[in-house]
Design a protein around this motif. Sequence first.
Motif, PDB file in Angstrom:
ATOM      1  N   LEU A 236       0.820  -1.209   0.000  1.00 16.13           N
ATOM      2  CA  LEU A 236       0.000   0.000   0.000  1.00 16.13           C
ATOM      3  C   LEU A 236       0.857   1.263   0.000  1.00 16.13           C
ATOM      4  CD1 LEU A 236      -2.882  -0.958   2.468  1.00 16.13           C
ATOM      5  CD2 LEU A 236      -3.019  -0.698  -0.014  1.00 16.13           C
ATOM      6  N   TRP A 237       1.939   1.247   0.792  1.00 13.18           N
ATOM      7  CA  TRP A 237       2.835   2.402   0.817  1.00 13.18           C
ATOM      8  C   TRP A 237       3.483   2.623  -0.558  1.00 13.18           C
ATOM      9  CZ3 TRP A 237       3.426   6.448   3.731  1.00 13.18           C
ATOM     10  CH2 TRP A 237       3.022   6.417   5.075  1.00 13.18           C
ATOM     11  N   ASP A 238       3.832   1.507  -1.206  1.00 10.18           N
ATOM     12  CA  ASP A 238       4.443   1.628  -2.531  1.00 10.18           C
ATOM     13  C   ASP A 238       3.443   2.206  -3.534  1.00 10.18           C
ATOM     14  OD1 ASP A 238       6.893   1.026  -4.123  1.00 10.18           O
ATOM     15  OD2 ASP A 238       5.477  -0.176  -5.280  1.00 10.18           O
ATOM     16  N   ARG A 239       2.200   1.773  -3.451  1.00  5.84           N
ATOM     17  CA  ARG A 239       1.159   2.322  -4.327  1.00  5.84           C
ATOM     18  C   ARG A 239       0.941   3.801  -4.039  1.00  5.84           C
ATOM     19  NH1 ARG A 239      -4.219  -0.918  -3.961  1.00  5.84           N
ATOM     20  NH2 ARG A 239      -4.815   0.818  -5.347  1.00  5.84           N
ATOM     21  N   LEU A 240       0.928   4.163  -2.743  1.00  4.40           N
ATOM     22  CA  LEU A 240       0.753   5.556  -2.367  1.00  4.40           C
ATOM     23  C   LEU A 240       1.910   6.412  -2.893  1.00  4.40           C
ATOM     24  CD1 LEU A 240      -0.868   7.687  -0.798  1.00  4.40           C
ATOM     25  CD2 LEU A 240       0.486   7.117   1.234  1.00  4.40           C
TER      26      LEU A 240
END
Length: 374
Positions: free
Chosen positions: A119-123
């Motif tokens: 999720l952090w990578d997508r963000l």
Amino acid sequence: MLGLREFWRRHRRKILIAAGVFGSGYFFYKLYNAHKSSLADLEKQLADEREHEELIKAQMQAHFESIQRIADTTTLPHAMHYLISRIAEELDLLQLIERLMKGKGGQPNTLSPSEKLELWDRLKILSFTRLVVSLWAMTMLSLYIRTQVNILGRHLYIDTARGLESSHLLEDVELIERDDQQKFLASSDFLANYGMPALISNIQVAATEVLKGKQLRDPFTTTTLHETLSQILDLFMSRGSPHHWADYVMPEDARLYKQAVGSSSGETISITDTTKFEQLMAEARAVLSSAEFGRVVEISLKVMVEAVVADMGAESSGGSLALGMPLARLLPRVAQMGPSLFDESNRNRLFQILRSVSEVELFFTLLYANMPTS
């Protein structure tokens, strides 16, 4: 009589010479006066022409400044408002942020470490994508609309000047072209209506490639941020055919675009008809495809990146970007910066910066002054 004949016989040569000299003098005197009069007439004509040219230049300058104000106060704000809503719709990060917040330790449905990292990578990718899309779209829409109003303004000025010879002709020109003028200006919504999905997708690809080696704990400074944004833009702009980015802003085939818009509005349009709309769109396409416009785009994007980075560096909450901060702490600023570009005060300031760039100002001055008249 004998006396006169004798006088003539004795002084004939002198009389003839004197008459010749007098006649020649009179002839040259008249010739000089005629030449002097011609010079005076020519000087007056040249003075009148210079005065007329100065009047035309003054009128064109006033008209040029007028259409720039129209672009900045009417056309651009309308198109920008619609663009804002489309970017917010296509790149909504709220759900992603909410999932990360719910996944914090101690809360129900806690995410696994791998899920959090994903999720952090997508963000990370989407935050930079939204900022670059906003920056690019704002810059390009501003340049495209100024191109439109300069082309249209030049045509209207020429039509008005020609129509002054016949008021009836002037009325006909305005009535015939009004609908095409409106369609031409309305094409500024092409980016928001048709170009946005491909624009977002391709900028996201560039952002993914640039950011793939950057970890959340890596320190980011104003220099690092500037380099990252510039790399994403450079990678996006360098891919595809020359001037491929123009396809996001305007249709490649104006006639098919007109037919599509007409079909959606219920109008019946014959694609075989060539109208002023197609001519205006063709001229706009030629401008966007020119090397000169490409240089203006390059300069404008650099100026906008510098302005955005300066704004983010000026913020002090959450740490100093000048001294460096982890990327994870910077991401909320990046995510928020995209929408904030469109805030009225910030938007107007950025547009003012863009307008004040000497290369941009010169380009549009020459565009208005040198537009083909045929």
